[in-house]
Design a protein around this motif. Sequence first.
Motif, PDB file in Angstrom:
ATOM      1  N   GLY A   1       0.812  -1.204   0.000  1.00 50.57           N
ATOM      2  CA  GLY A   1       0.000   0.000   0.000  1.00 50.57           C
ATOM      3  C   GLY A   1       0.847   1.257   0.000  1.00 50.57           C
ATOM      4  O   GLY A   1       1.841   1.368  -0.719  1.00 50.57           O
ATOM      5  N   THR A   2       0.447   2.201   0.846  1.00 50.76           N
ATOM      6  CA  THR A   2       1.192   3.457   0.946  1.00 50.76           C
ATOM      7  C   THR A   2       2.311   3.378   1.978  1.00 50.76           C
ATOM      8  O   THR A   2       3.081   4.326   2.129  1.00 50.76           O
ATOM      9  CB  THR A   2       0.244   4.602   1.342  1.00 50.76           C
ATOM     10  N   MET A   3       2.410   2.248   2.688  1.00 53.60           N
ATOM     11  CA  MET A   3       3.395   2.142   3.753  1.00 53.60           C
ATOM     12  C   MET A   3       4.813   2.073   3.215  1.00 53.60           C
ATOM     13  O   MET A   3       5.709   2.761   3.708  1.00 53.60           O
ATOM     14  CB  MET A   3       3.131   0.921   4.628  1.00 53.60           C
ATOM     15  N   MET A   4       5.038   1.217   2.179  1.00 54.13           N
ATOM     16  CA  MET A   4       6.413   1.088   1.718  1.00 54.13           C
ATOM     17  C   MET A   4       6.499   0.383   0.381  1.00 54.13           C
ATOM     18  O   MET A   4       5.627  -0.391  -0.014  1.00 54.13           O
ATOM     19  CB  MET A   4       7.255   0.330   2.724  1.00 54.13           C
ATOM     20  N   SER A   5       7.591   0.708  -0.290  1.00 56.04           N
ATOM     21  CA  SER A   5       8.063  -0.048  -1.444  1.00 56.04           C
ATOM     22  C   SER A   5       9.532  -0.320  -1.206  1.00 56.04           C
ATOM     23  O   SER A   5      10.262   0.558  -0.722  1.00 56.04           O
ATOM     24  CB  SER A   5       7.891   0.756  -2.742  1.00 56.04           C
ATOM     25  N   MET A   6       9.979  -1.543  -1.513  1.00 54.39           N
ATOM     26  CA  MET A   6      11.392  -1.849  -1.299  1.00 54.39           C
ATOM     27  C   MET A   6      11.872  -2.863  -2.317  1.00 54.39           C
ATOM     28  O   MET A   6      11.083  -3.589  -2.925  1.00 54.39           O
ATOM     29  CB  MET A   6      11.629  -2.381   0.120  1.00 54.39           C
ATOM     30  N   LYS A   7      13.181  -2.896  -2.497  1.00 52.01           N
ATOM     31  CA  LYS A   7      13.799  -3.913  -3.328  1.00 52.01           C
ATOM     32  C   LYS A   7      14.905  -4.567  -2.520  1.00 52.01           C
ATOM     33  O   LYS A   7      15.486  -3.944  -1.621  1.00 52.01           O
ATOM     34  CB  LYS A   7      14.349  -3.326  -4.621  1.00 52.01           C
ATOM     35  N   ALA A   8      15.168  -5.824  -2.810  1.00 54.92           N
ATOM     36  CA  ALA A   8      16.191  -6.559  -2.068  1.00 54.92           C
ATOM     37  C   ALA A   8      16.905  -7.517  -3.008  1.00 54.92           C
ATOM     38  O   ALA A   8      16.306  -8.049  -3.944  1.00 54.92           O
ATOM     39  CB  ALA A   8      15.556  -7.333  -0.912  1.00 54.92           C
ATOM     40  N   ASP A   9      18.195  -7.721  -2.772  1.00 54.20           N
ATOM     41  CA  ASP A   9      18.938  -8.710  -3.550  1.00 54.20           C
ATOM     42  C   ASP A   9      20.042  -9.296  -2.682  1.00 54.20           C
ATOM     43  O   ASP A   9      20.561  -8.637  -1.774  1.00 54.20           O
ATOM     44  CB  ASP A   9      19.516  -8.099  -4.830  1.00 54.20           C
ATOM     45  N   GLY A  10      20.355 -10.563  -2.949  1.00 55.44           N
ATOM     46  CA  GLY A  10      21.380 -11.243  -2.183  1.00 55.44           C
ATOM     47  C   GLY A  10      21.337 -12.731  -2.422  1.00 55.44           C
ATOM     48  O   GLY A  10      20.865 -13.191  -3.471  1.00 55.44           O
ATOM     49  N   VAL A  11      21.829 -13.509  -1.459  1.00 52.43           N
ATOM     50  CA  VAL A  11      21.811 -14.969  -1.559  1.00 52.43           C
ATOM     51  C   VAL A  11      21.122 -15.518  -0.320  1.00 52.43           C
ATOM     52  O   VAL A  11      21.311 -15.011   0.795  1.00 52.43           O
ATOM     53  CB  VAL A  11      23.233 -15.556  -1.682  1.00 52.43           C
TER      54      VAL A  11
END
Length: 303
Positions: free
Chosen positions: A76-86
């Motif tokens: 929703g309006t709370m958050m947007s995020m991206k993540a990368d790793g193993v």
Amino acid sequence: MKSRTVRRVTLSIALTTALAGVAACGSSGGSGSSGKDDKAVHKGTTHVSPIAALRSAEKSTDSADSAKVESTTTMGTMMSMKADGVMGWADGLTGTMTITYTGGTMADTMRQTGSTSMQARYLPDAYYAKMSDKFAEQTGGKHWIKYAYDDLAKLGGGSGAYLKDQMQNTTPNQSVKLLLASGDVTKVGEETVRGEKTTHYSGTVNVADLATKTSNLSASQLEDLKKQLTAAGVSTEKVDIWVNGDDLLVKKVEKGELSTGTMSSTAYYSDYGVKVSATEPPASDTADFKDLLKQGSTGGTTS
């Protein structure tokens, strides 16, 4: 920085770091579109039933033990995020991720700490979030926050217990299990994902029912979780997965609705079997989130 802000950030990080791990290796409760970089090749019939194909994919993905992961999540309006790793799942969830907050109120909150990006380490009994130098000024110079799963379970009631269960038992094939448990699976067709030929499957799942089927929660914890899901407006979610010729999960997309807006998650998997190394940060540079909550509950400032 006010101590109330430290408390708010600490609680927010608890949610979003856990979501990054669950989105990478399990069901986040939401999703996004199938992605513009995926080109449909053709839609045809298969010689293997969707259920049989998914059971094979579940087994193959589970036995692969580790993979590189890239994910994006929106709530929703709370958050947007991206993540990368193993991430690895041979003996509990382990791995390292870099998490960047790209929008929503969570990104605004993180800017107050001096950075919208952080490192996360996942171990079988806890996960750790590395904060900025500015945030460390409020925690006695300590950069890492420790979140023990047992403590999160106590803090969040039914949803906390479910989060602990998911973090300690989830694998990327959890999305495959979701579709198998739902009984609502269709083969969409053959598609190319990032240059790799895959088969696309889709279905709709009831979140509360699947929590009952796929978790180890007690009856009271499940009842509490269902009440929290109802209050949040969570009922069903659409799950799409893409499986390659080796019966390995290549991509998953989940989408649902919250009372505050759309909840979505997309993850890509590659390099199955990659080496995973995640170690506990130095104790001298680590603060426990329970202590930070106590600090924040007093009000006032810490500077």
